[in-house]
Design an enzyme around this catalytic site. Sequence first.
Site, PDB file in Angstrom:
ATOM      1  CE  LYS A 136     137.039  47.402  38.772  1.00  0.00           C
ATOM      2  NZ  LYS A 136     137.967  47.872  39.829  1.00  0.00           N
ATOM      3  CB  SER A 217     138.556  51.338  39.028  1.00  0.00           C
ATOM      4  OG  SER A 217     138.943  50.288  39.857  1.00  0.00           O
ATOM      5  CB  SER A 241     139.279  50.970  42.971  1.00  0.00           C
ATOM      6  OG  SER A 241     139.658  52.160  42.318  1.00  0.00           O
TER       7      SER A 241
END
Length: 558
Positions: A136, A217, A241
């Site tokens: 990420k 997210s 998330s």
Amino acid sequence: MSRRTQRTKGSSALNRRDFIRTGALGSAAIIAGSRVAVNPAAAGHSLESAPRVSPFELAETTISALQEAMKSGRLTSRSIAESYLARIDEIDKRGPAVNSIIELNPDALAIATALDQERKAKGARGPLHGIPVLLKDNIDTADRMMTTAGSLALAGSIPSKDSFVAQKLREAGAVILGKTNLSEWANFRSTHSSSGWSGRGGQTRNPYAIDRNPCGSSSGSGVAISANLAAIAIGTETDGSIVCPSSANGLVGIKPTLGLISRAGIIPIAHSQDTAGPMARTVADAAVLLGALTGIDPRDGATKESAGKSLVDYTRFLDPSGLKGARIGVARKYFGFNDNVDDLINRSIDVMKQQGAVIVDPADIPTAGKFDDSEFDVLLYEFKADLNAYLAGLGSGAPVHSLKDIIEFNNHNRDQEMPFFGQDIMIKAEAKGPLTDKAYLTALAKNHKLARTEGIDAIMTKQRLDALIAPTGGPPWVIDLANGDHSTGGSSSPAAVAGYPNINVPAGYIYGLPVGISFFGRAYSEPTLIKLAYAFEQATKFRRPPQFLASADVRPMP
């Protein structure tokens, strides 16, 4: 990492943002007889709307299968990386254009080649040797890739040091293939945001239905692994998330105990809840990845608590009979936001019973819904303090140096950064005082008391439970940049606020859209949760690859 505060009808405790073929005898008939379907094609999809996506040789492959192929010489780390890169080129920005990758590692093939040479000379380092992984884009890598949290305010920012997560992956021999898109600033910018949208990366889309939201997210990590763009990925979570995008994209996601994995070098929201964690297509792959990430890190004091509690190998708990005799509590207060979700999870509970689990129903967390406001207050305080500390660590050459700078940057670049929603959460956080404020300390103490001692721990002790279960969330909602997210319910907050582990496992499909079930429990109970999650996965095998349909057909099922 986080969700916005959002009140939802039909579920008093679900107020935060990301909510956001069965092996057991007779279970296939149980599930097939409902409005929730195992096979996406049986769920009312209009298959004519599917974009043309060619077959992929590595579709649904596992870490163990890739290792066996490299051991035999049929594949190499470089050929595997090349295949994934070609697939990314084919479907991420073109074709169905799921838009899950924000940046590719220009050194990935060179790293893979070096690891192939090392394998020949010395053998494999371990199960991740030569395996492509995506990170990420809030996880620092000291290479030629940026770390931006999806914000143009950090464009060009390259940290001088790897995050602990990146360091551990390199030591294990993984190939960092690239960075994934995310909800900008880990979804802690606006109460009207669209999950999966960032100023730098644009909108990530759900591979099961391209007009649907990927949730949470860690949306890019969820979509990329579901779409078979890499073997495994890392997400981060403050509240929901990891587990929400795992649920919405048909994946296994592990949100570990706070401090099991170091947060050093990760753009933060809140140190009392933040953690990185694995996202994979199987429990086995997630367990392999989890073991590679643990360890005590001097840069993150919370990891000291994991001494004697963390493991480097969680695969020993992959027991297909792991549900037998387990006492599992049903957190019923997290049901009720969607009748079809209730039906699906109830049928999953029937599978667990058939596998020998003792079901305690209900086993409600007595404090559910009582710490939502104090959680948000803590996050606001910690976001300002923790983000300012991270930015200070980038040095004088950083594009921005404080949360105040970011707010000003967004105002000056409104057309690119705020075309759809604003930054009300950031403004609220900037108005907060230091972490010595009594209001902050009181809210934090309340959170821990209600989520831990009087919450998860209380019900598990009272009912002698091995784990709690609840629906992770509902089916993915339609992307709506005009209004923001339409999440309806979920169960991530208790484990998130407590800092306790939570594992999402696919639980089936509603109109062809994935829905997951959460297994959560006490601190450092990952071994137990992995055992239960694996046994459920093996008994059901719900995971099906996405078909990249243009939209889901929500006509009544036959």
